[in-house]
Write a protein that holds these residues in place. Structure first.
Motif, PDB file in Angstrom:
ATOM      1  N   HIS A  64      -2.096  -6.390 -74.701  1.00 32.49           N
ATOM      2  CA  HIS A  64      -1.433  -7.179 -75.068  1.00 32.49           C
ATOM      3  C   HIS A  64      -1.726  -8.270 -74.784  1.00 32.49           C
ATOM      4  CE1 HIS A  64       1.214  -8.166 -79.528  1.00 32.49           C
ATOM      5  NE2 HIS A  64      -0.239  -8.507 -79.483  1.00 32.49           N
ATOM      6  N   SER A  65      -1.163  -8.291 -73.956  1.00 26.20           N
ATOM      7  CA  SER A  65      -1.329 -10.055 -73.083  1.00 26.20           C
ATOM      8  C   SER A  65      -2.452 -10.323 -72.500  1.00 26.20           C
ATOM      9  CB  SER A  65      -0.374  -9.997 -71.906  1.00 26.20           C
ATOM     10  OG  SER A  65      -0.516 -11.494 -71.342  1.00 26.20           O
ATOM     11  N   ASP A  66      -3.294  -9.505 -72.497  1.00 27.57           N
ATOM     12  CA  ASP A  66      -4.800  -9.770 -71.696  1.00 27.57           C
ATOM     13  C   ASP A  66      -5.719 -10.086 -73.039  1.00 27.57           C
ATOM     14  OD1 ASP A  66      -3.940  -9.071 -69.160  1.00 27.57           O
ATOM     15  OD2 ASP A  66      -4.412  -7.076 -68.776  1.00 27.57           O
ATOM     16  N   GLY A  67      -5.281  -9.764 -74.158  1.00 25.70           N
ATOM     17  CA  GLY A  67      -5.637  -9.573 -75.226  1.00 25.70           C
ATOM     18  C   GLY A  67      -6.118 -11.714 -75.515  1.00 25.70           C
ATOM     19  N   LEU A  68      -4.484 -12.182 -75.301  1.00 20.13           N
ATOM     20  CA  LEU A  68      -4.807 -13.008 -75.925  1.00 20.13           C
ATOM     21  C   LEU A  68      -5.530 -14.207 -74.774  1.00 20.13           C
ATOM     22  CD1 LEU A  68      -2.474 -15.756 -77.248  1.00 20.13           C
ATOM     23  CD2 LEU A  68      -0.884 -15.247 -75.501  1.00 20.13           C
ATOM     24  N   GLU A  69      -4.824 -13.819 -73.413  1.00 23.67           N
ATOM     25  CA  GLU A  69      -5.765 -14.487 -72.551  1.00 23.67           C
ATOM     26  C   GLU A  69      -7.043 -14.658 -73.223  1.00 23.67           C
ATOM     27  OE1 GLU A  69      -4.238 -14.321 -67.892  1.00 23.67           O
ATOM     28  OE2 GLU A  69      -5.304 -12.880 -68.405  1.00 23.67           O
ATOM     29  N   GLY A  70      -7.384 -13.321 -72.764  1.00 24.06           N
ATOM     30  CA  GLY A  70      -8.931 -13.733 -73.602  1.00 24.06           C
ATOM     31  C   GLY A  70      -9.538 -14.387 -74.546  1.00 24.06           C
ATOM     32  N   TYR A  71      -8.709 -14.574 -75.506  1.00 22.39           N
ATOM     33  CA  TYR A  71      -8.889 -15.735 -76.508  1.00 22.39           C
ATOM     34  C   TYR A  71      -8.399 -17.326 -75.537  1.00 22.39           C
ATOM     35  CZ  TYR A  71      -8.136 -18.524 -80.627  1.00 22.39           C
ATOM     36  OH  TYR A  71      -8.239 -19.657 -82.088  1.00 22.39           O
ATOM     37  N   PRO A 120       6.393 -13.960 -70.875  1.00 18.49           N
ATOM     38  CA  PRO A 120       5.727 -14.697 -70.178  1.00 18.49           C
ATOM     39  C   PRO A 120       5.030 -15.570 -70.000  1.00 18.49           C
ATOM     40  CG  PRO A 120       7.988 -13.773 -69.179  1.00 18.49           C
ATOM     41  CD  PRO A 120       7.237 -13.144 -70.043  1.00 18.49           C
ATOM     42  N   GLN A 121       3.797 -14.103 -69.839  1.00 15.11           N
ATOM     43  CA  GLN A 121       2.668 -14.571 -69.596  1.00 15.11           C
ATOM     44  C   GLN A 121       1.992 -15.649 -70.638  1.00 15.11           C
ATOM     45  OE1 GLN A 121       0.318 -14.446 -67.002  1.00 15.11           O
ATOM     46  NE2 GLN A 121      -0.884 -15.626 -68.047  1.00 15.11           N
ATOM     47  N   ALA A 122       2.424 -15.102 -72.295  1.00 18.84           N
ATOM     48  CA  ALA A 122       1.870 -15.824 -73.372  1.00 18.84           C
ATOM     49  C   ALA A 122       2.128 -17.625 -73.818  1.00 18.84           C
ATOM     50  CB  ALA A 122       2.919 -15.073 -74.746  1.00 18.84           C
TER      51      ALA A 122
END
Length: 663
Positions: A64-71, A120-122
């Motif tokens: 889920h976090s990785d998808g946000l990172e891609g955006y 945290p990554q967000a």
């Protein structure tokens, strides 16, 4: 450099050759590359385009976090690309990100984003979203429906006041606070104050920041973050804040970047390769960002043609070496995919932090960076030796082959009050633009309650390249934490207490340790004379040269007093025994497969010998018929050493007193 690309015929080709005679890259190439990157990433967008689910193993934060990172990271690229595009192109580039913003900030939508208050990554990605919104403000933010703007403010506001590590992450909160303030939303002023105050304690002088510190004056965390985080985010805070920024900050941060860039341009190889050292190397051409940011903020003394030469050289290096997958996405690796370069926080979209390099597109097309002819890098103009004091490095470049090397006697990314597991990206004695360390699989630290995130970058199998280690039962000691002593002229010196981590032993003071070791590097041209003094006799010392890697196995040549490893393109790594006389040494080639980011097959020349004094010559450079230039000589005693070069010049050092420990 590879042959220049075909830019067509006639006037266009002539114009390109006139303005970009070295790289063949113009602003148009940057724009085309940006378009290709955006198109490749958008092929992996989920419903509502809020999550870009790129192929590859998940990060420690989850899919889920990785998808946000891609955006978020490709949104930065879209914002930069739209800055000087025409209306239609800007709208087309930003349209999927407008849709993704509406979906991602809707907590009821299937593609909603994880909250910065919870994940945290967000918080990292929130800063990327804030910068993207600022840079595309008139095309995107100003046109959003009020409900989407409010949801975006609510989502970004989740970072306010939350706990973040005391390092570059403090600036993620500050940048978001600046954006919230700029749109009249509530923000945490203390987030800004903490970032500004902490940054002052991290400034090591000479344009260099340490990325966080264990205590006052403990400057040991140096890497590419100095350019793409420690300089970039404070300046972007000022850019977003405008007149709201404290008056003293922008001149201060400009001056520091201006100073740093004089060092940074000496860390780019003649083929465009940046120095292979430190963490997050999967960000690749993100290393070009500080050059363009310097021009954007009037914070550089580099001539515009040199700025573009450095940036375009870095971008082209990675494009020419397979950084883009066939589908147009950036893989996890250095050249192509090489997942051992991952760290626990690395996911499929992490490499898109490289999009910071495209901040140069914020400069208008008529800016001198885009219109003045390219100028040669320092390593293309002449050989150089350049001490870089804050990280404890001496940089050495050779024009004949374009190789830039550093010797490292001050950076280990390790707290000084406890032994640690050597990170091969920090703990080696030397690094270069053309070589990298062999990387074994990461250690499994699940049963170690004292393990820190930094420990997760240690390896089960340590490569032997650029080591200075004691050997016990066949196992090399670890170097970090080290004590820097000197980095001036052509000489750098450090000390460390060798130790051997024990799996399952949580008390670090119980790890076996050896006598203290002093290591000195004396550099000139393609040579590093590496001198070692051990505080007690009776120990075997291992010294490794540079690891050469390629898609075909490098070949080697051995003699009684030296060992050469040669790559198919002629790059040569050598290790020569200089003394002391009568001390027998064993020389061998350490070969590995699938352990090096530069190629499948790697080979390292390695020296082992007993005794308390050792003198070797480490060679890295291009050769014809594997014939290196004339060998330096070394006279080594318990009091010091003199290194004499083939031109008759000499460097003399006196061994320092043994330091008290811990460092």
């Amino acid at each position: 450099m590879p042959p220049l690309r075909d830019h067509g015929s006639g006037a266009r080709a002539s114009a390109t050759a006139a303005i970009s005679p070295i790289t063949g890259f113009t602003r148009t190439d940057w724009e085309r590359t940006a378009d290709r990157l955006l198109a490749g990433a958008q092929r992996h967008a989920g419903p509502g385009r809020s999550l870009l689910n790129l192929p590859g193993p998940a990060s420690g934060s989850g899919r889920h976090s990785d998808g946000l990172e891609g955006y978020a990271r490709t949104f930065l690229l879209a914002a930069y690309r739209s800055a000087h595009a025409g209306r239609k192109l800007a709208e087309d580039v930003l349209a999927p990100y407008a849709e993704g913003l509406e979906t991602g900030t809707d907590p009821e939508a299937p593609g909603h984003w994880p909250l910065p208050s919870a994940l945290p990554q967000a918080r990292v990605e929130a800063a990327a979203v804030a910068i993207g919104l600022h840079e595309s403000r008139h095309w995107l933010w100003d046109r959003l429906p009020d409900r989407v703007r409010q949801r975006t403010v609510d989502w970004l506001g989740g970072i306010s006041g939350v706990q973040v590590p005391a390092n570059n992450w403090l600036w993620f909160r500050a940048v978001v606070a600046a954006f919230l303030r700029s749109v009249g939303a509530a923000y945490a002023s203390e987030d800004i104050e903490r970032a500004v105050e902490s940054t002052e304690s991290w400034y090591a002088g000479g344009g260099w920041y340490t990325d966080g510190a264990r205590g006052p004056g403990q400057f040991r965390n140096f890497d590419h973050y100095n350019g793409w985080a420690m300089h970039l985010f404070p300046l972007w805070y000022c850019r977003i804040s405008g007149a709201e920024a404290e008056a003293r900050l922008l001149p201060r941060y400009r001056d520091r970047l201006r100073t740093f860039l004089h060092d940074a341009v000496h860390l780019v190889g003649g083929d465009g390769a940046p120095l292979f050292q430190g963490r997050s190397l999967v960000y690749r051409f993100g290393t070009a960002a500080p050059f363009f940011v310097g021009a954007l903020f009037d914070a550089t003394e580099l001539r515009p043609g040199l700025t573009r030469r450095a940036g375009s050289g870095i971008l082209r290096y990675f494009l020419d070496h397979g950084a883009l997958s066939p589908d147009g996405t950036l893989s996890l690796g250095w050249h192509g995919r090489f997942e051992r370069l991952r760290q626990i926080y690395s996911g499929p979209a992490s490499p898109y932090w490289a999009c910071q390099a495209f901040s140069g597109l914020l400069l208008p097309p008529q800016h001198p960076v885009w219109t003045e002819p390219e100028e040669q890098l320092p390593v293309e103009r002449a050989d150089f030796v350049r001490p870089i004091g804050p990280p404890g490095w001496v940089s050495c470049g050779t024009a004949a082959d374009g190789v830039v090397r550093i010797v490292n006697h001050g950076t280990d990314h390790t707290p000084p009050d406890r032994p640690a597991r050597d990170d091969p990206a920090y703990a080696r004695v030397a690094y270069s633009t053309h070589t990298g360390p062999d990387l074994g699989p990461p250690l499994d630290l699940a049963d170690d309650p004292e393990a820190k995130p930094r420990d997760g970058d240690a390896r089960e199998v340590q490569g032997q390249d650029n080591q200075v280690a004691l050997v016990r039962d066949g196992q090399p000691s670890h170097r970090s934490p080290l004590r820097r002593i000197r980095a001036a002229g052509r000489v750098a010196v450090s000390a460390h207490v060798p130790h051997w981590p024990v799996a399952g032993e949580h008390e670090r003071e119980r790890w076996p340790a050896g006598p203290a070791v002093l290591t000195a590097s004396v550099v000139n041209g393609p040579w590093e004379v590496r001198l070692v003094r051990v505080a007690a006799p009776g120990h075997t010392v291992r010294i490794g040269g540079h690891a050469l890697a390629a898609d075909r196995p490098p070949w080697s040549r051995a003699a009684d007093d030296h060992l050469l490893v040669v790559r198919p393109d002629g790059l040569t790594s050598g290790l020569f025994v200089l003394g002391p006389p009568g001390s027998p040494a064993a020389l061998r080639v350490r070969r590995a497969v699938a352990m090096n980011a530069f190629g499948t097959f790697s080979s390292t020349p390695v020296y082992e010998a007993a005794g308390d004094l050792h003198a070797t010559a480490v060679f890295l450079g291009g050769t014809t018929d594997a014939t290196p230039p004339p060998l330096p000589r070394a006279r080594l005693t318990q009091a010091g050493a003199t290194v004499t070069w083939s031109d008759g010049s000499a460097d003399t050092l006196t061994w320092p007193e043994w330091p008290e420990w811990p460092a």
